[in-house]
Motif scaffolding. Structure first.
Motif, short mmCIF file in Angstrom:
data_model
loop_
_atom_site.label_atom_id
_atom_site.label_comp_id
_atom_site.label_asym_id
_atom_site.label_seq_id
_atom_site.Cartn_x
_atom_site.Cartn_y
_atom_site.Cartn_z
N ALA A 295 0.84 -1.21 0.00
CA ALA A 295 0.00 0.00 0.00
C ALA A 295 0.87 1.26 0.00
N ALA A 296 1.98 1.22 0.76
CA ALA A 296 2.88 2.37 0.78
C ALA A 296 3.51 2.59 -0.59
N GLU A 299 1.21 4.53 -2.83
CA GLU A 299 1.22 5.96 -2.56
C GLU A 299 2.45 6.62 -3.15
N ARG A 302 1.81 7.04 -6.87
CA ARG A 302 0.88 8.12 -7.18
C ARG A 302 1.58 9.49 -7.04
N ALA A 303 2.44 9.61 -6.05
CA ALA A 303 3.20 10.86 -5.89
C ALA A 303 4.15 11.07 -7.06
N ASP A 320 -6.69 1.99 -9.89
CA ASP A 320 -6.72 0.62 -9.38
C ASP A 320 -7.43 -0.29 -10.38
#
Length: 412
Positions: A295-296, A299, A302-303, A320
């Motif tokens: 999950a990290a 992120e 996405r950044a 997703d």
């Protein structure tokens, strides 16, 4: 174990060679895609041979085959062994079919020895594990375990427009049973080639699979602006260059996180030699042992997408597509496999699977475990895929012991 229960590695190997001729390719592999006539031929052979060993077929509405040898205690749930008969277009002759024929050999050995088990013993051939013709993969087990709606599976189409349900009926393998009935199992065992090089490199006979990695799949779309290929590069909003930078950022982030990331498909618009692309789409598959780290990673990606978009004047949308949680396998069944391997002096290690298998879906509803056998060079989904008879036999023996210990031998 009873002394007269003797699963045969030689007979298993002969069966593997027999099934390899159905859809065999010139390069020694196999092309037996799901719901083709060749798939139907292999299914019919499996049915004949399992019925000769005392099993009875129940066929469900998505084509899953459940071949059951009865037990003494009608209140006991079946102990199942299985995998899949379908292949990739240029597949090997061991992926999937090994696990099915291990189950067949266990049925034959029980019948040959005249052993009555307490619980029924079931052989399962799951429909469309590969997802090569109809996507996504693992449709049969997914429908059975409540992951995919049955109607959605039956309505899927292949690249030529053929409909899953219609093709299932055309080849004569549409049944009447409810797929969800296969949730009612006492245990599920699956043998599969590793599809990786680790076991062979370490000189081990088998891997006992303790869990499946978490997976998160995405679809990434980079949108820019068309320009002539002869225009100056400064100021371009080039979707392809944005996609290239994003793909490199994915590799860097995945390596830093100890994850696995794969960009497997890419499409370009307008797909012209002298036009700067205004849109690039690509698939992204990420996997990790730790759901939180996966999950990290999402992120971080996405950044990166936002930063690349801002620098290049494009948008990078990360959507997703599919998420599969980390899935533990049943510790009791792992223990039984470990006990068998130790008793038989079969060299093993415990390991996860990073690859999706029917067992991963089954584990959400049923106590489940897997055994990996080595494969040469880790090569799979390839006509060059190969294993040894000794590796196949090692997988057979540990699963046979554990399945019989789970089902129990009737007394008196």
């Amino acid at each position: 174990m009873t002394s007269n229960f003797k699963p045969s590695g030689t007979r298993l190997w002969d069966s593997l060679m027999e099934f390899s001729r159905i859809g065999g390719t010139a390069k020694g592999g196999n092309n037996r895609q799901t719901l083709t006539d060749l798939d139907g031929e292999a299914r019919a052979l499996l049915q004949r041979q399992a019925e000769a060993a005392g099993a009875t077929l129940v066929l469900d509405r998505v084509g899953n085959m459940a071949l059951t040898r009865p037990g003494r205690d009608p209140s006991r749930k079946p102990v199942a062994i299985g995998s899949h008969l379908d292949t990739q277009p240029t597949g090997g002759k061991f992926d999937g079919v090994l696990g099915v024929l291990v189950g067949l050999e266990i049925l034959r050995a029980l019948d040959e020895a005249g052993i009555e088990t307490e619980a029924p013993v079931m052989l399962i051939n799951w429909t469309n594990e590969e997802g090569a013709r109809f996507s996504p993969p693992m449709m049969g087990s997914g429908a059975a375990m409540g992951i995919f709606p049955e109607a959605e599976v039956l309505a899927k189409t292949d690249s030529a427009g053929a409909v899953f349900g219609q093709e299932l009926s055309r080849i004569g393998w549409a049944g009447a049973a409810d797929p969800a009935a296969l949730q009612d199992l006492e245990a599920y065992f699956e043998v599969h080639i590793e599809q990786g090089p680790q076991l062979e490199k370490l000189g081990l006979d088998i891997g006992i699979v303790t869990h499946a990695l978490a997976q998160h799949w995405f679809e990434v779309t980079v949108t820019g602006e068309n320009a002539h290929g002869g225009s100056v590069m400064a100021g371009r909003r080039d979707a392809m260059m944005g996609a290239a930078e994003m793909i490199l950022a994915i590799e860097k982030a995945a390596l830093a996180a100890g994850a696995r990331a794969t960009v497997g498909r890419l499409t370009v618009h307008p797909d012209s030699r002298n036009v700067v692309p205004d849109r690039v789409w690509f698939s992204l598959d990420t996997r990790h042992d730790d759901e939180h780290k996966l999950a990290a990673l999402a992120e971080v990606l996405r950044a990166e997408a936002a930063a690349i978009g801002a620098r290049r004047g494009v948008t990078v949308a990360v959507e997703d597509f599919w998420l599969s949680p980390a899935t533990p396998f049943a510790t009791t069944l792992v223990d039984r496999l470990r006990d068998s391997a130790t008793a038989r002096k079969i060299a093993y290690q415990e390991m996860p699977t990073a690859i999706g298998h029917d067992a991963v879906y089954c584990a959400r509803r049923v106590p489940t475990v897997m055994v990996f056998t080595p494969c040469h060079g880790g090569i799979s989904h390839n006509e060059a895929e190969s294993i040894t008879p000794e590796w196949a036999e090692a997988g057979l023996l540990v699963v046979a012991d554990a399945a019989l210990a789970t089902a129990g031998v009737a007394k008196g």
